[in-house]
Scaffold this active site. Structure first.
Site, PDB file in Angstrom:
ATOM      1  N   GLY A 231       0.636  -1.033  -0.062  1.00 33.39           N
ATOM      2  CA  GLY A 231      -0.028   0.021  -0.101  1.00 33.39           C
ATOM      3  C   GLY A 231       0.555   1.202  -0.084  1.00 33.39           C
ATOM      4  O   GLY A 231       0.349   2.301  -0.093  1.00 33.39           O
ATOM      5  N   GLU A 273       4.827  -6.263   2.557  1.00 29.27           N
ATOM      6  CA  GLU A 273       4.472  -6.923   1.185  1.00 29.27           C
ATOM      7  C   GLU A 273       4.324  -5.892   0.344  1.00 29.27           C
ATOM      8  O   GLU A 273       3.176  -6.071  -0.602  1.00 29.27           O
ATOM      9  CB  GLU A 273       3.466  -7.925   1.428  1.00 29.27           C
ATOM     10  CG  GLU A 273       2.484  -7.604   2.223  1.00 29.27           C
ATOM     11  CD  GLU A 273       1.434  -8.808   2.648  1.00 29.27           C
ATOM     12  OE1 GLU A 273       0.326  -8.492   2.288  1.00 29.27           O
ATOM     13  OE2 GLU A 273       2.062  -9.766   3.159  1.00 29.27           O
ATOM     14  N   GLY A 275       4.657  -4.187  -3.323  1.00 33.02           N
ATOM     15  CA  GLY A 275       4.649  -4.540  -4.788  1.00 33.02           C
ATOM     16  C   GLY A 275       4.937  -2.877  -5.428  1.00 33.02           C
ATOM     17  O   GLY A 275       6.028  -2.798  -6.076  1.00 33.02           O
ATOM     18  N   ARG A 276       3.856  -2.005  -5.328  1.00 33.37           N
ATOM     19  CA  ARG A 276       4.021  -0.780  -6.219  1.00 33.37           C
ATOM     20  C   ARG A 276       5.243  -0.012  -6.079  1.00 33.37           C
ATOM     21  O   ARG A 276       5.819   0.157  -7.179  1.00 33.37           O
ATOM     22  CB  ARG A 276       2.907   0.133  -5.971  1.00 33.37           C
ATOM     23  CG  ARG A 276       2.531   1.160  -6.808  1.00 33.37           C
ATOM     24  CD  ARG A 276       1.477   2.029  -6.283  1.00 33.37           C
ATOM     25  NE  ARG A 276       0.204   1.354  -5.877  1.00 33.37           N
ATOM     26  CZ  ARG A 276      -0.880   0.842  -6.705  1.00 33.37           C
ATOM     27  NH1 ARG A 276      -0.901   1.330  -7.722  1.00 33.37           N
ATOM     28  NH2 ARG A 276      -1.660   0.095  -6.310  1.00 33.37           N
ATOM     29  N   TYR A 315      -9.661   2.543 -13.144  1.00 33.73           N
ATOM     30  CA  TYR A 315      -9.849   3.569 -12.160  1.00 33.73           C
ATOM     31  C   TYR A 315      -9.674   5.145 -12.593  1.00 33.73           C
ATOM     32  O   TYR A 315      -9.473   5.890 -11.643  1.00 33.73           O
ATOM     33  CB  TYR A 315      -8.907   3.531 -11.013  1.00 33.73           C
ATOM     34  CG  TYR A 315      -8.394   2.148 -10.420  1.00 33.73           C
ATOM     35  CD1 TYR A 315      -8.910   1.117  -9.900  1.00 33.73           C
ATOM     36  CD2 TYR A 315      -6.712   1.761 -10.745  1.00 33.73           C
ATOM     37  CE1 TYR A 315      -8.458   0.150  -9.449  1.00 33.73           C
ATOM     38  CE2 TYR A 315      -6.404   0.662 -10.481  1.00 33.73           C
ATOM     39  CZ  TYR A 315      -7.305  -0.315  -9.826  1.00 33.73           C
ATOM     40  OH  TYR A 315      -6.528  -1.346  -9.293  1.00 33.73           O
ATOM     41  N   CYS A 342     -12.558  -1.635 -28.019  1.00 32.94           N
ATOM     42  CA  CYS A 342     -13.964  -1.001 -28.341  1.00 32.94           C
ATOM     43  C   CYS A 342     -14.549  -0.488 -26.836  1.00 32.94           C
ATOM     44  O   CYS A 342     -15.556  -1.126 -26.606  1.00 32.94           O
ATOM     45  CB  CYS A 342     -14.934  -2.036 -29.258  1.00 32.94           C
ATOM     46  SG  CYS A 342     -14.155  -2.304 -30.659  1.00 32.94           S
ATOM     47  N   GLU A 343     -13.906   0.173 -26.221  1.00 36.40           N
ATOM     48  CA  GLU A 343     -14.544   0.942 -24.813  1.00 36.40           C
ATOM     49  C   GLU A 343     -14.083   2.011 -24.879  1.00 36.40           C
ATOM     50  O   GLU A 343     -12.935   2.311 -24.919  1.00 36.40           O
ATOM     51  CB  GLU A 343     -13.889   0.138 -23.807  1.00 36.40           C
ATOM     52  CG  GLU A 343     -14.549  -1.467 -23.687  1.00 36.40           C
ATOM     53  CD  GLU A 343     -15.736  -1.504 -23.057  1.00 36.40           C
ATOM     54  OE1 GLU A 343     -16.229  -0.439 -22.414  1.00 36.40           O
ATOM     55  OE2 GLU A 343     -16.554  -2.441 -23.338  1.00 36.40           O
TER      56      GLU A 343
HETATM   57  C1  LIG Z   1      -2.037  -5.996  -3.461  1.00 39.07           C
HETATM   58  C2  LIG Z   1      -1.462  -6.448  -2.276  1.00 39.07           C
HETATM   59  C3  LIG Z   1      -0.261  -5.996  -1.637  1.00 39.07           C
HETATM   60  C4  LIG Z   1       0.836  -5.436  -2.702  1.00 39.07           C
HETATM   61  O1  LIG Z   1       0.247  -3.889  -2.661  1.00 39.07           O
HETATM   62  P1  LIG Z   1       0.959  -2.836  -3.446  1.00 39.07           P
HETATM   63  O2  LIG Z   1       0.153  -1.685  -3.496  1.00 39.07           O
HETATM   64  O3  LIG Z   1       1.366  -3.205  -4.625  1.00 39.07           O
HETATM   65  O4  LIG Z   1       2.176  -2.474  -2.532  1.00 39.07           O
HETATM   66  C5  LIG Z   1       0.535  -6.712  -0.845  1.00 39.07           C
HETATM   67  N1  LIG Z   1      -0.348  -7.395   0.143  1.00 39.07           N
HETATM   68  C6  LIG Z   1      -1.813  -7.783  -0.078  1.00 39.07           C
HETATM   69  C7  LIG Z   1      -2.343  -8.925   0.800  1.00 39.07           C
HETATM   70  C8  LIG Z   1      -2.123  -7.351  -1.293  1.00 39.07           C
HETATM   71  O5  LIG Z   1      -3.329  -7.627  -1.630  1.00 39.07           O
END
Ligand SMILES: *Cc1c(COP(=O)(O)O)cnc(C)c1O
Length: 421
Positions: A231, A273, A275-276, A315, A342-343
């Site tokens: 997040g 955890e 990602g982004r 979004y 086509c959207e």
């Molecule tokens: C999507 C998700 C993440 C990663 O979120 P980011 O916004 O990419 O950091 C981590 N943990 C869980 C459980 C998720 O669903």
């Protein structure tokens, strides 16, 4: 826009001679440097683990790079567990944070010693029934409900979210597991998505630390690691500022010293955890302008579409757009930069001030290294593009080829249909 595109016009033109657009490009050096900064900031804790969220960029080459930088993975499905294993990420470096999980997926994770993060109290019995016993180490996902305010719109209010256990349930869940002989425990929460306010994460850590103390008092269970989820946001827009990792780490450390240490919960492992923020700013979708259209608005049509990058269409997400070789040109035109689906929501940018775009120009869509190609789809018979990694020595490696029509038709019985009446 959070990171500069690493290639000038002639370098990109040369790359496109070998790999026609559209494709994703990732910058290995920038990913490694960013990961080192993240790790360094959190080295002020006794133990820190980043479980990279595989769903953000499920490519084993990227996972291997992150593994070399010390990362584990966070998975939510069987294929993501398998990709971790393929990338030599094993055992409790793999965290399985899933919901509505089929028994076979729990079994797969359990057999490999992956860390299992349970989404509900009923999953204790579900695991017992399907595994025959409980793992030695278990984590639960906490949903703070109304106790956590200020959550942003993508993930929504915790009390409306389907994830996790309530406070009462989670304390009960640890008690049950302790009585069943589980030896090691973790506590997880994730209540943000793409959040840029660093204090939000410090506040979340405080909430979770206080819960760890309450769990110890009420159930006798000693939480060994706290997982703060993902997040952490990235500055998609030019006027936004990246989250300062050091500020977040120091803020969390202050809560650690204030809440955990006096309660005898030091050492506590800190897990993330994310990602982004790990790969997002270091991946770009590269397209070519193939049409220009003047109607009620000015349109630039690209050779890509939202099947390659869904965030803007889904979004209304903002992604910075630049034109190769025109980085310093005056932004004296206003365009909708669109894809071929086509959207009508298939627009990478709407009413965007850009330099004059000519047919054949290469258009770079920024901050696409997480939740980019991964969210792609095949609607309208669109074939998803491939992925290219720029190595640290400046060379290029295709780490995923583009899809072919044979890939798209692979699930159809094309011989069978000939005799179908
Ligand atoms: C999507 C998700 C993440 C990663 O979120 P980011 O916004 O990419 O950091 C981590 N943990 C869980 C459980 C998720 O669903």
């Amino acid at each position: 826009m959070s990171s500069n595109f690493p290639l000038n016009k002639s370098q990109l033109d040369n790359l496109i001679k070998d790999f026609p657009t559209p494709f994703y490009l990732y910058d290995e050096k920038a990913i490694r440097e960013n990961m080192r900064k993240f790790t360094k900031a959190f080295s002020i804790f006794p133990k820190f683990v980043e479980h990279y969220a595989v769903k953000a960029c499920p490519n084993p080459y990227i996972l291997k790079i992150l593994a070399e930088e010390g990362c584990g993975t966070d998975c939510s499905s069987l294929p993501e567990l398998m990709l971790s294993e393929i990338s030599d990420i094993k055992g409790d470096l793999v965290l399985f944070t899933s919901n509505e999980t089929p028994a076979a997926e729990y079994k797969y994770a359990y057999e490999r010693g992956n860390l299992i993060n349970l989404d509900d109290i009923t999953h204790i019995d579900y695991l017992k029934k399907h595994l025959g016993k409980l793992p030695e180490k278990i984590c639960f996902r906490y949903n703070p409900g109304k106790d956590k305010q200020g959550c942003n719109s993508i993930i929504g209010k915790p009390e409306e979210a389907k994830y996790g256990l309530t406070r009462e349930q989670i304390i009960q869940a640890y008690k049950i597991c302790k009585d069943e002989g589980v030896k090691h425990f973790g506590l997880h929460t994730m209540v943000a998505s793409n959040e840029l306010n660093p204090d939000f994460f410090v506040d979340t850590a405080k909430l979770v630390f206080e819960l760890a103390v309450e769990i110890k008092e009420k159930s006798g269970v000693r939480i060994e690691f706290v997982d703060l989820g993902g997040g952490l946001g990235i500055p998609y827009k030019p006027d936004q500022v990246a989250v300062d990792y050091d500020y977040v780490a120091k803020g969390i450390r202050a809560e650690y010293d204030r809440v955990l240490v006096p309660a005898g919960l030091d050492p506590m492992e800190i897990h993330w955890e994310c990602g982004r923020p790990i790969t997002g700013p270091y991946g770009w979708l590269i397209t070519t302008a193939i049409h220009e259209k003047h109607t009620y608005k000015e349109y630039i049509g690209t050779d890509s579409c939202m099947a390659d990058l869904m965030r803007p269409g889904m979004y209304g997400a903002y992604h910075e757009v630049t034109v190769s070789g025109k980085e310093n040109a005056a932004k004296d035109h206003t365009y909708d930069v669109v894809g071929s689906l086509c959207e009508n929501c298939d627009k990478f940018a709407v009413d965007r001030k850009l330099p004059k775009i000519d047919i054949g120009d290469h258009i770079i869509i920024h901050d696409a290294g997480a939740h980019g190609r991964a969210m792609g789809f095949n609607y309208n018979g669109k074939l998803r593009c491939g992925e290219i990694l720029m190595r640290e020595d400046g060379s290029f490696k295709e780490i995923r080829r583009r899809e072919t029509i044979d890939d798209l038709f692979a699930t159809l019985d094309l011989d069978g249909v000939k005799n179908f009446k």
